[in-house]
Design an enzyme around this catalytic site. Structure first.
Site, PDB file in Angstrom:
ATOM      1  N   GLY A  61       0.838  -1.203   0.000  1.00  0.00           N
ATOM      2  CA  GLY A  61       0.000   0.000   0.000  1.00  0.00           C
ATOM      3  C   GLY A  61       0.867   1.244   0.000  1.00  0.00           C
ATOM      4  O   GLY A  61       1.999   1.224  -0.484  1.00  0.00           O
ATOM      5  N   SER A  62       0.325   2.313   0.587  1.00  0.00           N
ATOM      6  CA  SER A  62       1.028   3.600   0.543  1.00  0.00           C
ATOM      7  C   SER A  62       2.228   3.593   1.487  1.00  0.00           C
ATOM      8  O   SER A  62       2.293   2.800   2.432  1.00  0.00           O
ATOM      9  CB  SER A  62       0.069   4.714   0.967  1.00  0.00           C
ATOM     10  OG  SER A  62      -0.248   4.543   2.337  1.00  0.00           O
ATOM     11  N   GLY A 110       2.744   1.970   5.205  1.00  0.00           N
ATOM     12  CA  GLY A 110       3.882   1.068   5.427  1.00  0.00           C
ATOM     13  C   GLY A 110       4.764   1.524   6.573  1.00  0.00           C
ATOM     14  O   GLY A 110       5.287   0.706   7.334  1.00  0.00           O
ATOM     15  N   GLU A 138       5.758  -3.516   0.660  1.00  0.00           N
ATOM     16  CA  GLU A 138       5.703  -3.164  -0.773  1.00  0.00           C
ATOM     17  C   GLU A 138       4.946  -1.860  -0.872  1.00  0.00           C
ATOM     18  O   GLU A 138       3.713  -1.856  -0.903  1.00  0.00           O
ATOM     19  CB  GLU A 138       4.906  -4.214  -1.555  1.00  0.00           C
ATOM     20  CG  GLU A 138       5.497  -5.579  -1.597  1.00  0.00           C
ATOM     21  CD  GLU A 138       6.752  -5.645  -2.420  1.00  0.00           C
ATOM     22  OE1 GLU A 138       7.138  -4.622  -3.036  1.00  0.00           O
ATOM     23  OE2 GLU A 138       7.352  -6.717  -2.433  1.00  0.00           O
ATOM     24  N   CYS A 198       1.671   0.095  -8.538  1.00  0.00           N
ATOM     25  CA  CYS A 198       2.842   0.663  -7.855  1.00  0.00           C
ATOM     26  C   CYS A 198       4.002   0.753  -8.832  1.00  0.00           C
ATOM     27  O   CYS A 198       4.937   1.508  -8.614  1.00  0.00           O
ATOM     28  CB  CYS A 198       3.191  -0.103  -6.595  1.00  0.00           C
ATOM     29  SG  CYS A 198       3.312  -1.840  -6.849  1.00  0.00           S
TER      30      CYS A 198
HETATM   31  C1  UN1 Z   1       1.363  -3.542  -7.581  1.00  0.00           C
HETATM   32  O1  UN1 Z   1       1.028  -2.587  -8.283  1.00  0.00           O
HETATM   33  O2  UN1 Z   1       1.153  -3.531  -6.339  1.00  0.00           O
HETATM   34  O3  UN1 Z   1       4.652  -5.496 -12.142  1.00  0.00           O
HETATM   35  C2  UN1 Z   1       1.929  -4.807  -8.111  1.00  0.00           C
HETATM   36  C3  UN1 Z   1       3.456  -5.230 -12.174  1.00  0.00           C
HETATM   37  C4  UN1 Z   1       2.515  -6.255 -11.593  1.00  0.00           C
HETATM   38  C5  UN1 Z   1       2.409  -6.132 -10.112  1.00  0.00           C
HETATM   39  C6  UN1 Z   1       2.175  -4.773  -9.589  1.00  0.00           C
HETATM   40  N1  UN1 Z   1       2.985  -7.574 -11.922  1.00  0.00           N
HETATM   41  O4  UN1 Z   1       3.023  -4.211 -12.635  1.00  0.00           O
END
Ligand code: UN1
Length: 508
Positions: free
Chosen positions: A239-240, A244, A261, A295
């Site tokens: 998440g953000s 985190g 993450e 992300c």
């Molecule tokens: C995410 O945005 O939390 O590499 C994961 C990617 C995807 C996973 C993103 N396989 O864009």
């Protein structure tokens, strides 16, 4: 959508907690899941209260006592069957992901495919949880290390990958012998309920102990409980950066383990030696795919000054082709943002960029009228900006792309690294020296660094995660499994003496 919901066992009102195959009435307040696609209510969920949380934890503790003694390949076989079930449910689950979260149908299916892939990976892994052996300095002694399961793994996942990120964690944790408790985003609770129903079928058929697959749907308070709970040795949170930092601090205070993450602020360097046709597709998909809510979304383009004008014009022309609308209609490229709160953040970022001196080449804006009734559809925007702008240093979870110029590769790498986040990065170049410099230890400081592909769309086989404010965690492929296990060093004496290490003499 009614047939999709029925196929996945979703009712009009759903319980918000489960121990695996048994649902527990959540006991908390009732929430509705609204689709950002059309603004309609899909179904209701009763959130988990403290009592429901306790029940799920207790069951998980009991289940761990049994599950940890299953041979790992046997656990792998159950994960194999989960992969088979996901193949069977790929279509309805992919559609639900698309409808509840708002990503394109192709990406919804792609997300389920990532789940299937990680199941396959975990099955192989279940026979490869290897430790090392060492040579002892003492005669008649043997040393080796083995990996044991940790216990309960708490998984806090985000709305943008409502099912895949959970599965990366869970499938590995399961073959490692851990039991899992999942707190999905309360913005996408139905995707989690659907997964729980799919798992439940497999678990019932295999008599898996109740408690191996726990689910608690709740608000931030449930996430805080997980972070602070000493019964949960590992917390994996996506998440953000703000979330985190709070989770990392709480888990750290009790010396637990966390796998974080968090935000990315991913850039692509476009060299003068780039294949511009490839670069355009990589940049546009990276920036507008999932409406900028990955992300790994491309947020910055760092373009060589000699090709800047040509590339900029190509990019603007490509943005003109984008079709925004219902993500279940495969003619559209860009779906909605998750909710109106996200739309507000998008609008604020555009204002801020303008206030800091940014110049928009492709104007943003919120769409209204037929097909856009949910109020969540926005236009992907492109602005010329400076690397140091505060808004450029910040991750806005929306399709806003910032362009900047560079002259030397060193300068480009410094711009690319000059943000607080460190998830994904890439360079578009056919020049070997440039590519290798970008990948060297003086190059990209991110967890992911690519050449001639964009920043998003990582395969599950590699370790996924990033540095700095991205949180440092790695999940999915490579040897990411180790974080789900504890290492034990074993020294065995099969001699008739008791020699001490370091040659110490101790005679009685
Ligand atoms: C995410 O945005 O939390 O590499 C994961 C990617 C995807 C996973 C993103 N396989 O864009």
């Amino acid at each position: 959508m009614q047939d999709v919901l029925a196929a996945l066992g979703i009712k009009a009102s759903n319980a918000g907690a489960s121990t695996g195959t048994q649902w527990i009435a959540g006991g908390g307040k009732e929430i509705s899941s609204f689709s950002p696609v059309d603004g309609k209510e899909i179904a209701k969920v009763t959130l988990a209260n403290e009592e429901a949380y306790e029940r799920v934890i207790k069951k998980a503790q009991e289940a761990f006592a049994e599950w940890r003694m299953y041979p790992s390949p046997k656990r792998g076989d159950i994960v194999r069957q989960v992969g088979e079930a996901l193949r069977k449910y790929k279509e309805p689950l992919g559609k639900l992901v698309s409808y509840e979260m708002g990503k394109s149908l192709q990406e919804g299916y792609g997300e389920v495919q990532e789940m299937i892939d990680i199941c396959d990976f975990a099955v192989g892994l279940s026979r490869q949880l290897h430790g090392l052996t060492m040579h002892s300095e003492r005669p008649g002694h043997r040393m080796y290390e083995q990996w044991h399961p940790l216990g309960i793994v708490g998984i806090i996942s985000a709305f943008n990958f409502p099912v895949a990120v959970w599965s990366w964690n869970t499938m590995l944790a399961w073959v490692c012998g851990d039991v899992c408790i999942w707190k999905p985003s309360e913005k996408t609770p139905l995707c989690a309920i659907a997964c729980q129903n799919i798992i439940s079928e497999v678990f019932q058929a295999n008599n898996v102990p109740e408690g191996v697959c726990g689910l608690v749907i709740g608000e931030a308070a449930i996430g805080e409980k997980i972070a602070n709970d000493p019964r949960i040795p590992l917390v994996s949170a996506t998440g953000s950066t703000r979330m985190g930092k709070a989770v990392g601090a709480a888990v750290g205070a009790r010396l637990g383990r966390s796998l974080l993450e968090l935000g990315g602020n991913n850039a692509i360097i476009i060299s003068k030696d780039a294949d511009l046709d490839i670069a355009i597709v990589g940049c546009v998909f990276g920036a507008v795919g999932t409406a900028g809510q990955r992300c790994t979304t491309t947020r910055r383009l760092i373009i060589h000054e000699s090709i800047y004008d040509a590339f900029r014009d190509k990019l603007v022309a490509a943005y003109k082709q984008l079709r925004i609308g219902d993500p279940l209609d495969q003619n559209n490229h860009v779906g909605p943002l998750i909710d109106k709160g996200a739309v507000e953040q998008y609008q604020k970022a555009i204002e801020k960029c303008k206030a800091e001196g940014g110049r928009f080449l492709v104007e943003g804006g919120v769409l209204d009228g037929a097909g856009y009734e949910s109020g969540c559809y926005v236009k992907p925007a492109v602005a010329e900006a400076q690397p140091h702008f505060e808004i450029v240093q910040h991750e806005t979870f929306a399709p806003i792309l910032y362009l900047m110029k560079y002259n030397t590769l060193e300068e480009a790498i410094a711009i690319q690294n000059g943000v607080p986040q460190g998830l994904s990065s890439s360079i578009m170049t056919l020049n070997l020296r440039e590519a290798e410099s970008f990948l060297s230890s003086a190059g990209s400081d991110c967890g992911i660094a690519n050449v001639n592909i964009g920043t998003s769309g990582a395969e599950i086989g590699g370790a996924f995660g990033g540095e700095k404010e991205t949180g440092g965690g790695r999940e999915s492929g490579s040897d990411a499994w180790r974080v789900y296990m504890r290492r034990q060093t074993n020294t065995i004496n099969y001699s008739t003496q008791l020699p001490l290490a370091q040659g110490i003499k101790f005679d009685l």
